[in-house]
Design an enzyme around this catalytic site. Structure first.
Site, PDB file in Angstrom:
ATOM      1  N   LYS A 162      -8.164  -4.168  -4.879  1.00 46.91           N
ATOM      2  CA  LYS A 162      -6.716  -4.428  -4.844  1.00 46.91           C
ATOM      3  C   LYS A 162      -6.409  -5.897  -5.148  1.00 46.91           C
ATOM      4  CE  LYS A 162      -5.116  -0.570  -2.035  1.00 46.91           C
ATOM      5  NZ  LYS A 162      -4.219  -0.126  -0.971  1.00 46.91           N
ATOM      6  N   ASP A 203      -2.021  -0.980   5.692  1.00 45.99           N
ATOM      7  CA  ASP A 203      -2.458  -0.361   6.953  1.00 45.99           C
ATOM      8  C   ASP A 203      -3.953  -0.164   7.078  1.00 45.99           C
ATOM      9  OD1 ASP A 203      -2.602   1.891   5.019  1.00 45.99           O
ATOM     10  OD2 ASP A 203      -3.243   2.941   6.825  1.00 45.99           O
ATOM     11  N   ASP A 239      -7.017  -2.452   2.271  1.00 45.34           N
ATOM     12  CA  ASP A 239      -5.963  -3.461   2.077  1.00 45.34           C
ATOM     13  C   ASP A 239      -6.456  -4.866   2.443  1.00 45.34           C
ATOM     14  OD1 ASP A 239      -4.122  -1.519   1.277  1.00 45.34           O
ATOM     15  OD2 ASP A 239      -3.753  -0.991   3.371  1.00 45.34           O
ATOM     16  N   ASP A 264      -0.263   5.106   1.001  1.00 43.15           N
ATOM     17  CA  ASP A 264      -0.499   6.064   2.104  1.00 43.15           C
ATOM     18  C   ASP A 264      -0.425   5.355   3.450  1.00 43.15           C
ATOM     19  OD1 ASP A 264      -1.411   7.473  -0.178  1.00 43.15           O
ATOM     20  OD2 ASP A 264      -2.689   8.704   1.072  1.00 43.15           O
ATOM     21  N   ASP A 274       0.853  -1.185   0.000  1.00 41.77           N
ATOM     22  CA  ASP A 274       0.000   0.000   0.000  1.00 41.77           C
ATOM     23  C   ASP A 274       0.902   1.252   0.000  1.00 41.77           C
ATOM     24  OD1 ASP A 274      -2.435   1.523   0.563  1.00 41.77           O
ATOM     25  OD2 ASP A 274      -1.528   1.806   2.541  1.00 41.77           O
TER      26      ASP A 274
HETATM   27  O1  LIG Z   1      -6.684   6.666  -2.009  1.00 39.88           O
HETATM   28  C1  LIG Z   1      -5.911   7.153  -1.178  1.00 39.88           C
HETATM   29  O2  LIG Z   1      -5.953   8.346  -0.843  1.00 39.88           O
HETATM   30  C2  LIG Z   1      -4.855   6.313  -0.502  1.00 39.88           C
HETATM   31  O3  LIG Z   1      -4.731   5.060  -1.014  1.00 39.88           O
HETATM   32  P1  LIG Z   1      -3.837   3.880  -0.361  1.00 39.88           P
HETATM   33  O4  LIG Z   1      -3.944   3.964   1.148  1.00 39.88           O
HETATM   34  O5  LIG Z   1      -4.499   2.683  -0.929  1.00 39.88           O
HETATM   35  O6  LIG Z   1      -2.434   4.099  -0.837  1.00 39.88           O
END
Ligand SMILES: O=C(O)COP(=O)(O)O
Length: 230
Positions: free
Chosen positions: A151, A173, A177, A15, A13
């Protein structure tokens, strides 16, 4: 046990996993270098809800093996883009956009995805949207995608493209996910993961975000990653 002889695919992932909120989600140079070094002998794919245009800003110049973006709907390998959505979705997406307008729900469009940020949807709103598409949450934000696109389906498509049949390690996280964790051999949570990810994880890292990723890559390279499947 993962030995250094076996190539591993890490699907991570972005963020709050690779990138830290305190850095404004800009990728740290040390993490960038560590991942690129790992990807010389293994595979490392970033699997994120984000759009490519934003990733290009936050992770400028970063070259993992592949990107799976828009929560599984878009795959980039060696600069080539593959859309992981049926053609009919784009017509359906127009209908969903009109429905959102009628419901007074602000949204934005990616290449495939629809984002609804910072707005909690009511049960009624979710059930009417669920008839048209899949609704997935990531912390306070919602993502609307074609049925079955997430995903997990993005990772399966990526493995097909890479012709990869080895051990897959997933690290994340957040709630979005969970699907990713269904299709990996080893499930890993960063220290700052939400409880539902930590509960299903084979390994919970002792570090947060990018520091956690560097900890994980060290474990893999030293042959220290263990799970029932590994
Ligand atoms: O869509 C987002 O702002 C973040 O996405 P992510 O946590 O799957 O990387």
């Amino acid at each position: 046990m993962v030995t250094s002889l076996n190539k591993v695919l890490v699907v991570s992932d972005y963020d709050r996993t690779l990138a830290h909120e305190k850095d404004g989600f800009f990728l740290d140079d040390r993490v960038k270098e560590r991942v690129e070094n790992f990807a010389k002998n293994n595979f490392f794919a970033v699997v994120s809800g984000r759009e490519k245009r934003l990733i290009d800003v936050f992770a400028r110049g970063f070259t993992p093996t592949a990107w799976v973006l828009e929560n599984g709907a878009l795959i980039f390998v060696k600069g080539e883009e593959k859309v992981n959505a049926p053609e009919c979705w784009f017509h359906e997406r127009e209908k969903i956009s009109s429905t959102l307008k009628e419901m007074n729900i602000p949204y934005s469009l990616g290449k495939v995805i629809i984002y609804i940020n910072n707005r909690k949807l009511s049960h009624e709103e979710i059930s009417s949207l669920n008839e048209l598409c899949d609704v997935e949450y990531n912390r306070g934000d919602a993502m609307l995608l074609p049925k079955g696109v997430n995903k997990a389906s993005g990772i399966l498509k990526l493995k097909e493209i890479l012709k990869f049949g080895g051990l897959t390690v997933g690290v994340g996280d957040g709630e979005n996910d969970l699907k990713m964790m269904e299709v990996v051999d080893v499930k890993v949570a960063v220290k700052n993961a939400v409880p539902c990810i930590k509960e299903i994880a084979d390994v919970v890292l002792t570090h947060e975000d990018g520091e956690g990723i560097m900890e994980l890559l060290d474990m893999i390279e030293k042959g220290e990653l263990k799970s029932s499947e590994a």
